[in-house]
Enzyme design. Structure first.
Site, mmCIF file in Angstrom:
data_model
loop_
_atom_site.group_PDB
_atom_site.id
_atom_site.type_symbol
_atom_site.label_atom_id
_atom_site.label_comp_id
_atom_site.label_asym_id
_atom_site.label_seq_id
_atom_site.Cartn_x
_atom_site.Cartn_y
_atom_site.Cartn_z
ATOM 1 N N ASP A 69 2.343 2.074 3.339
ATOM 2 C CA ASP A 69 3.251 1.055 3.884
ATOM 3 C C ASP A 69 4.697 1.462 3.646
ATOM 4 O OD1 ASP A 69 1.004 -0.512 4.376
ATOM 5 O OD2 ASP A 69 1.292 -1.759 2.594
ATOM 6 N N HIS A 82 0.866 -1.174 0.000
ATOM 7 C CA HIS A 82 0.000 0.000 0.000
ATOM 8 C C HIS A 82 0.908 1.231 0.000
ATOM 9 C CE1 HIS A 82 -2.478 -3.050 2.129
ATOM 10 N NE2 HIS A 82 -3.533 -2.419 1.641
ATOM 11 N N ASP A 121 -0.684 -12.571 2.005
ATOM 12 C CA ASP A 121 -1.332 -11.561 2.844
ATOM 13 C C ASP A 121 -1.541 -12.212 4.209
ATOM 14 O OD1 ASP A 121 -2.772 -9.544 3.980
ATOM 15 O OD2 ASP A 121 -4.338 -9.482 2.458
#
EC number: 5.3.1.5
Length: 440
Positions: A104, A101, A339
Site C-alpha cells: 500500500d 499493507h 477497513d
C-alpha cells in the site's frame, strides 16, 4: 506542498445539534467516558488500502476515481505523493492511528531486492510523517495474496519457494512495523485456503501454515517487538474456503500449534457476516477465549455473499460490541480500524471524510450507550442470576472435578432431582437494550 483537501482545515466536534457534514456530532476526543478519554477508548485508525489505494475498479468496471497519485509516473515519487495526501487526511480527520499493507505504501518493484529497497525508503518517509503529524501506526501487515505467485496461497502454497517469498515479505513488513513503532502486526490469510479438495492436501497445508506462524512468533521475539500478533479471521473470498474461518476456528488452530498465548485476533465485522455470525458473537467469543486483540470496524450486507466493506452506521449493532469490549477492560494495543471504503459512485474526494466521520460518530455514540449499560449493570445482574447455581456447592464440585459422571448420576437419583426450566427472559432483555439505545 499544496493541500489536496484544500476546502477543509480540520474536522472538529460541534455536538449533536450540528448540521455540518464535516463535523463530529458525537465523537469528542477529550470527553470522559467511564473516567477515560473517548479517544483512548476508541483508538481510531484509518486504513491506507481502501482510502488511498483503491481506484474504484470492480469486477465489472475500470477505476472510477481521479486520484493524482494513481496516475502514470515514477513509482516511488507517486508513493511519496500518496503519503503526503494520506497524512494530510489523517491529520484533518483527527485520527490517532493508521494501518497499512507493505505494498500500500511502497512500490512492489520487479524483484524482492527492489521491493525491500523501495520499502526501506518509504519507511523513512512514513517515520518523518509520523513525527511531523503525531499520527501513530496501529498495525502493519504484508500483502501476500495479490501477486499472481500467491494464487495457491502463501504459507499454504504447494511450492516452498513461494512460501519463502512470503517469508521475505512478512519479515520485511514486521521489521518496518517495529521501526515505525507499530502496536500490532496483522496476519490475514487472503488465499490460505482452497478452491477444490481434488488437488488439496489439508494436513500438509495445515502443517505449513502452522510452521509459518511459529516462525513469525520466533522472529517477533528475536527482534524484540513488544506489540501484539493478530490473525484476522475470514471464511472465504478470495478462496472458496479459508483456514481462518472464524474466531473459534482460529483458536483451534492456535491450540494445535501451541500459539494460543502468542497470537490474538483482529475481528472484522463484515467477515463475521460472511461466516454466518453476528459481529457481537465474534467479539464475545474472542473475549471468552482470551484472544481478543483488535477490530476492523465496518459492515457487510446480509443479502450479499461478498465483502462489501461499508462504513459502520448501526448504533444498535455496535453498542453491544462496545459493551463487550468495555466489560473486558477495553483495548490494550488494539483499536478500531476503519477497513471500509466509499462506494464506487462516491467520486467526490470529500466523500472519504463523510464516510469516516459517520463511522466515528457511530462508534462514539455506541461507546456512550455501552457505558450506560455498564454503569447500570442490569444486564450483568440478570446473567449472574441465571448462572447463580454454579456458584453453589453442587456447581462448584462439578467444575472443580470433584464429582465423576457416575457420582453425579448417583447424586441426581439420591436427591430426587426434578429441576424446572427457568425463563431466559429474552424479550425482556431486548426491551432493556432498546431503552439504553433510544431513551434519553
Amino acid at each position: 506542498m499544496q493541500a489536496y483537501f484544500d476546502q477543509l482545515d480540520r474536522v472538529r466536534y460541534e455536538g449533536p445539534q450540528s448540521t455540518n457534514p464535516l463535523a463530529f456530532r458525537h465523537y469528542n476526543p477529550d470527553e470522559l467516558v467511564l473516567g477515560k478519554r473517548m479517544e483512548d477508548h476508541l483508538r481510531f485508525a484509518a486504513c491506507y488500502w481502501h482510502t488511498f489505494c483503491w481506484n474504484g475498479a470492480d469486477m465489472f468496471g475500470v477505476g472510477a476515481f481521479n486520484r493524482p497519485w494513481q496516475q502514470p509516473g515514477e513509482a516511488l515519487e507517486l508513493a511519496k505523493r500518496k503519503a503526503d495526501v494520506a497524512f494530510e487526511f489523517f491529520h484533518k480527520l483527527n485520527v490517532p492511528f493508521y494501518c497499512f499493507h507493505d505494498v500500500d505504501v511502497s512500490p512492489k518493484g520487479a524483484s524482492l531486492k527492489e521491493y525491500k529497497n523501495n520499502f526501506a525508503q518509504m519507511v523513512d518517509v512514513l517515520a518523518a510523517k509520523q513525527e511531523q503529524s503525531g499520527v501513530k501506526l496501529l498495525w502493519g501487515t504484508a500483502n501476500c495474496f495479490t501477486n499472481p505467485r500467491y494464487g495457491a496461497g502463501a504459507a499454504t502454497n504447494p511450492d516452498p519457494e513461494v512460501f519463502s517469498c512470503a517469508a521475505t515479505q512478512v519479515v520485511t513488513a514486521m521489521n518496518a512495523t517495529h521501526k515505525l513503532g507499530g502496536e500490532n502486526y496483522v496476519l490475514w490469510g487472503g488465499r490460505e485456503g482452497y478452491e477444490t479438495l481434488l488437488n488439496t492436501d489439508l494436513r500438509q497445508e495445515r502443517e505449513q501454515i502452522g510452521r509459518f506462524m511459529q516462525m513469525v512468533v520466533e522472529h517477533k521475539h528475536k527482534m524484540g517487538f513488544q506489540g501484539t500478533l493478530l490473525i484476522e479471521p475470514k471464511p472465504q473470498e478470495p478462496t472458496k474456503h479459508q483456514y481462518d474461518y472464524d474466531v473459534a476456528t482460529v483458536y483451534g488452530f492456535l491450540k494445535q500449534f501451541g500459539l494460543e498465548k502468542e497470537i490474538k485476533v483482529n475481528i472484522e465485522a463484515n467477515h463475521a457476516t460472511l461466516a454466518g455470525h453476528s459481529f457481537h458473537h465474534e467479539i464475545a467469543t474472542a473475549i471468552a477465549l482470551g484472544i481478543f486483540g483488535s477490530v476492523d470496524a465496518n459492515r457487510g450486507d446480509a443479502q450479499l455473499g461478498w465483502d462489501t466493506d461499508q462504513f459502520p452506521i448501526s448504533v444498535e449493532e455496535n453498542a453491544l460490541v462496545m459493551y463487550e469490549i468495555l466489560k473486558a477492560g477495553g483495548f490494550t494495543t488494539g483499536g478500531l480500524n476503519f477497513d471500509a471504503k466509499v462506494r464506487r459512485q462516491s467520486t467526490d474526494k470529500y466523500d472519504l471524510f463523510y464516510g469516516h466521520i459517520g463511522a466515528m460518530d457511530t462508534m462514539a455514540l455506541s461507546l456512550k450507550i455501552a457505558a450506560r449499560m455498564v454503569e447500570d449493570g442490569e444486564l450483568d445482574k440478570r446473567v449472574a442470576k441465571r448462572y447463580a447455581g454454579w456458584n453453589g456447592e453442587l456447581g462448584q464440585q462439578i467444575l472443580k472435578g470433584q464429582l465423576s459422571l457416575g457420582e453425579l448420576a448417583q447424586y441426581a437419583e439420591q436427591h430426587h432431582l426434578a429441576p424446572v426450566h427457568q425463563s431466559g427472559h429474552q424479550e425482556l432483555l431486548e426491551n432493556l437494550v432498546n431503552r439504553y439505545l433510544f431513551d434519553k
